[in-house]
Motif scaffolding. Structure first.
Motif, PDB file in Angstrom:
ATOM      1  N   THR A   1     -12.238  -5.515   3.324  1.00 50.55           N
ATOM      2  CA  THR A   1     -10.752  -5.005   3.049  1.00 50.55           C
ATOM      3  C   THR A   1      -9.974  -4.933   4.543  1.00 50.55           C
ATOM      4  N   PRO A   2      -8.901  -4.683   4.356  1.00 46.80           N
ATOM      5  CA  PRO A   2      -8.136  -4.521   5.669  1.00 46.80           C
ATOM      6  C   PRO A   2      -8.470  -3.461   6.559  1.00 46.80           C
ATOM      7  N   GLU A   3      -9.423  -2.614   5.983  1.00 47.96           N
ATOM      8  CA  GLU A   3     -10.071  -1.327   6.828  1.00 47.96           C
ATOM      9  C   GLU A   3     -11.179  -1.218   7.029  1.00 47.96           C
ATOM     10  N   ASN A   4     -12.249  -2.192   6.256  1.00 47.38           N
ATOM     11  CA  ASN A   4     -13.633  -1.751   5.911  1.00 47.38           C
ATOM     12  C   ASN A   4     -14.533  -2.946   5.686  1.00 47.38           C
ATOM     13  N   VAL A   5     -15.587  -3.247   6.086  1.00 46.30           N
ATOM     14  CA  VAL A   5     -16.549  -4.097   5.811  1.00 46.30           C
ATOM     15  C   VAL A   5     -17.736  -3.619   5.157  1.00 46.30           C
ATOM     16  N   LEU A   6     -18.153  -4.222   3.835  1.00 44.20           N
ATOM     17  CA  LEU A   6     -19.140  -3.441   3.027  1.00 44.20           C
ATOM     18  C   LEU A   6     -20.489  -4.627   3.033  1.00 44.20           C
ATOM     19  N   THR A   7     -21.417  -4.600   3.375  1.00 43.25           N
ATOM     20  CA  THR A   7     -22.517  -5.679   3.305  1.00 43.25           C
ATOM     21  C   THR A   7     -23.585  -5.087   2.585  1.00 43.25           C
ATOM     22  N   SER A   8     -24.588  -5.863   1.943  1.00 39.82           N
ATOM     23  CA  SER A   8     -25.885  -5.413   1.462  1.00 39.82           C
ATOM     24  C   SER A   8     -26.593  -6.827   1.575  1.00 39.82           C
ATOM     25  N   ARG A   9     -27.997  -6.406   1.008  1.00 43.22           N
ATOM     26  CA  ARG A   9     -29.012  -7.488   1.074  1.00 43.22           C
ATOM     27  C   ARG A   9     -29.518  -8.020  -0.362  1.00 43.22           C
TER      28      ARG A   9
ATOM     29  N   TYR B   1     -15.439   4.026  -3.324  1.00 37.10           N
ATOM     30  CA  TYR B   1     -14.329   4.182  -4.358  1.00 37.10           C
ATOM     31  C   TYR B   1     -13.033   4.047  -3.556  1.00 37.10           C
ATOM     32  N   PHE B   2     -12.152   3.263  -4.215  1.00 35.16           N
ATOM     33  CA  PHE B   2     -10.817   2.875  -3.529  1.00 35.16           C
ATOM     34  C   PHE B   2      -9.774   3.539  -4.108  1.00 35.16           C
ATOM     35  N   LEU B   3      -8.788   3.735  -3.334  1.00 33.21           N
ATOM     36  CA  LEU B   3      -7.475   4.408  -3.965  1.00 33.21           C
ATOM     37  C   LEU B   3      -6.813   3.553  -4.825  1.00 33.21           C
ATOM     38  N   GLU B   4      -6.057   4.150  -5.972  1.00 33.62           N
ATOM     39  CA  GLU B   4      -5.457   3.456  -6.917  1.00 33.62           C
ATOM     40  C   GLU B   4      -4.203   3.040  -6.068  1.00 33.62           C
ATOM     41  N   GLN B   5      -3.717   1.806  -6.353  1.00 30.93           N
ATOM     42  CA  GLN B   5      -2.570   1.220  -5.585  1.00 30.93           C
ATOM     43  C   GLN B   5      -1.478   1.363  -6.557  1.00 30.93           C
ATOM     44  N   GLY B   6      -0.324   1.951  -5.936  1.00 34.77           N
ATOM     45  CA  GLY B   6       1.133   1.985  -6.507  1.00 34.77           C
ATOM     46  C   GLY B   6       0.983   2.942  -7.617  1.00 34.77           C
ATOM     47  N   ALA B   7      -0.039   3.918  -7.548  1.00 35.10           N
ATOM     48  CA  ALA B   7      -0.112   4.960  -8.631  1.00 35.10           C
ATOM     49  C   ALA B   7       0.026   6.330  -7.911  1.00 35.10           C
TER      50      ALA B   7
ATOM     51  N   GLN C   1      -1.220  -3.454   0.129  1.00 34.06           N
ATOM     52  CA  GLN C   1      -1.826  -3.943   1.431  1.00 34.06           C
ATOM     53  C   GLN C   1      -3.301  -4.059   1.218  1.00 34.06           C
ATOM     54  N   GLY C   2      -3.831  -4.390  -0.003  1.00 37.60           N
ATOM     55  CA  GLY C   2      -5.303  -4.502  -0.194  1.00 37.60           C
ATOM     56  C   GLY C   2      -5.906  -3.158  -0.288  1.00 37.60           C
ATOM     57  N   SER C   3      -7.220  -3.377  -0.644  1.00 39.36           N
ATOM     58  CA  SER C   3      -7.944  -2.243  -1.307  1.00 39.36           C
ATOM     59  C   SER C   3      -8.138  -1.204  -0.040  1.00 39.36           C
ATOM     60  N   GLN C   4      -7.735   0.012  -0.422  1.00 42.52           N
ATOM     61  CA  GLN C   4      -7.900   1.057   0.553  1.00 42.52           C
ATOM     62  C   GLN C   4      -9.129   2.304   0.188  1.00 42.52           C
TER      63      GLN C   4
ATOM     64  N   ALA D   1      -0.432  -5.259  -5.947  1.00 47.12           N
ATOM     65  CA  ALA D   1      -1.935  -4.872  -5.472  1.00 47.12           C
ATOM     66  C   ALA D   1      -2.498  -6.228  -5.318  1.00 47.12           C
ATOM     67  N   GLN D   2      -3.510  -6.013  -4.268  1.00 39.21           N
ATOM     68  CA  GLN D   2      -4.200  -7.098  -3.972  1.00 39.21           C
ATOM     69  C   GLN D   2      -5.722  -7.146  -4.245  1.00 39.21           C
ATOM     70  N   ALA D   3      -6.275  -6.354  -5.342  1.00 40.45           N
ATOM     71  CA  ALA D   3      -7.714  -6.039  -5.499  1.00 40.45           C
ATOM     72  C   ALA D   3      -8.097  -7.570  -5.854  1.00 40.45           C
ATOM     73  N   LEU D   4      -9.479  -7.881  -6.033  1.00 38.17           N
ATOM     74  CA  LEU D   4     -10.145  -8.933  -6.493  1.00 38.17           C
ATOM     75  C   LEU D   4     -10.088  -8.712  -7.853  1.00 38.17           C
ATOM     76  N   ASP D   5      -9.309  -8.793  -8.681  1.00 30.92           N
ATOM     77  CA  ASP D   5      -9.354  -8.602  -9.973  1.00 30.92           C
ATOM     78  C   ASP D   5      -8.955 -10.043 -10.852  1.00 30.92           C
ATOM     79  N   LEU D   6      -9.634 -10.272 -11.471  1.00 33.93           N
ATOM     80  CA  LEU D   6      -9.577 -11.528 -12.260  1.00 33.93           C
ATOM     81  C   LEU D   6      -9.386 -11.315 -13.842  1.00 33.93           C
ATOM     82  N   THR D   7      -9.488  -9.896 -14.041  1.00 34.97           N
ATOM     83  CA  THR D   7      -9.431  -9.432 -15.531  1.00 34.97           C
ATOM     84  C   THR D   7      -8.037  -9.397 -16.022  1.00 34.97           C
ATOM     85  N   GLN D   8      -6.878  -9.663 -15.084  1.00 33.23           N
ATOM     86  CA  GLN D   8      -5.534  -9.482 -15.793  1.00 33.23           C
ATOM     87  C   GLN D   8      -5.108 -10.430 -16.374  1.00 33.23           C
TER      88      GLN D   8
END
Length: 326
Positions: free
Chosen positions: A149-157, A193-199, A218-221, A32-39
């Motif tokens: 992510t490989p499929e989307n770009v989210l931006t905000s102010r 909301y993103f799909l759970e990877q490998g679950a 392959q990244g967050s979907q 899994a390639q989520a931006l998770d530093l809590t592991q």
């Protein structure tokens, strides 16, 4: 040891420390390639201009291309502050000489200036960021906030939150999500909301990755997006606006509610609900019991006529009529 402040000199290029961090709340699937530093596992902190250890404050400060790396996730910034504490159940070091490597754990990372966080596939950036390990949330503020992510770009102010354990991102202030095929959803606030990877996630239904079909790891979907306030969806032929809405990446369908307006050129339909097929670009105004739909149709526009759902094609347009139930 009585020294309370210790600096590693700038001459020691990429001086580094290995710091422990709290254990993960739940295991993550391999790959899994989520931006998770809590592991679990240590956090390696490096910098080009030196690292300062403030023992009494239980803080490590890294300056100059500061970097924190953990299990393939990299957080970089001009300045990085790692706050640590004694690990629960660990005895204090003799003489009070607790160090980040002697039973301590990082509970908070603060990044300032040119902040970037990267995995093999996902990327986020902003001016400032706080990664709270206890709450398992990354909060970014400043200009040009972006989550890619490989499929989307989210931006905000105003701000962007990323909750890896909840598989959720929240963008506030002029928030926009752009899909891989350049479909665009904008609102005051967007919650993705993103799909759970490998679950057991429905990988076959997810949008394809840039280099082919999506595969686990392959990244967050993105699974769906909830939109609140001044919602706007643009398709090649129409602009659809409403008070709130939800978009499913799996089906490609969006539903808007409250003060809905569908505009195509000079033509416009008003109502309380609309269904938009983001893949075909077709928007339909949905009539509801007890509600009237309104249409302003300008003839001879050379455009396809706007039709509320359930209205016969032969019915005269440009008139107000009683809506039909779904």
């Amino acid at each position: 040891m009585t020294e309370t402040r210790r600096g590693l000199p700038a001459a020691a290029l990429l001086a580094g420390l290995l710091l422990a961090a709290p254990l993960a709340l739940a295991p993550r699937a391999a790959g899994a390639q989520a931006l998770d530093l809590t592991q679990g596992g240590p956090v390696e902190v490096t910098a080009t201009d030196g690292i300062e250890w403030r023992q009494q404050e239980q803080v490590v400060i890294a300056r100059g291309n500061a970097r924190a790396v953990r299990q393939g996730i990299t957080l970089t910034a001009d300045r990085l502050i790692a706050r640590y504490r004694p690990r629960a159940g660990q005895p204090a070091a003799a003489g009070g000489a607790d160090t980040p490597m002697s039973g301590g754990e990082i509970w908070r990372l603060e990044a300032e200036g040119n902040v970037r966080i990267d995995s093999a596939t996902d990327h986020a950036e902003g001016d400032r960021a706080i990664y709270d390990m206890d709450q398992a949330v990354l909060v970014m503020t400043g200009r040009a906030l972006k989550l890619t992510t490989p499929e989307n770009v989210l931006t905000s102010r105003d701000s962007m939150e990323y909750w890896p354990q909840r598989r959720m991102a929240v963008a506030r202030g002029a928030a926009v999500v752009v899909t891989q095929d350049q479909r665009r959803i904008a609102a005051d606030t967007l919650v993705g909301y993103f799909l759970e990877q490998g679950a057991g996630a429905p990988q076959q239904a997810a949008a394809p990755a840039r280099n082919g079909a999506a595969t686990p790891g392959q990244g967050s979907q993105l699974e769906r997006v909830e939109a609140f306030g001044n919602v706007e969806i643009r398709t090649p032929g129409e602009v659809v606006r409403g008070d709130r809405g939800v978009y499913s990446e799996v089906t490609g369908m969006a539903r808007l509610l409250g003060g809905v307006r569908i505009t195509r050129g000079d033509n416009q339909l008003n109502g309380q609900e609309a269904i938009v097929n983001m893949r075909s670009g077709v928007a339909r105004l949905v009539s509801t019991p007890g509600q009237r739909v309104q249409g302003l149709i300008i003839p001879q526009q050379g455009q396809q006529a706007l039709q509320p759902q359930g209205q016969p094609q032969g019915q005269p347009q440009g008139q107000q009529g009683q809506g039909q139930p779904r």
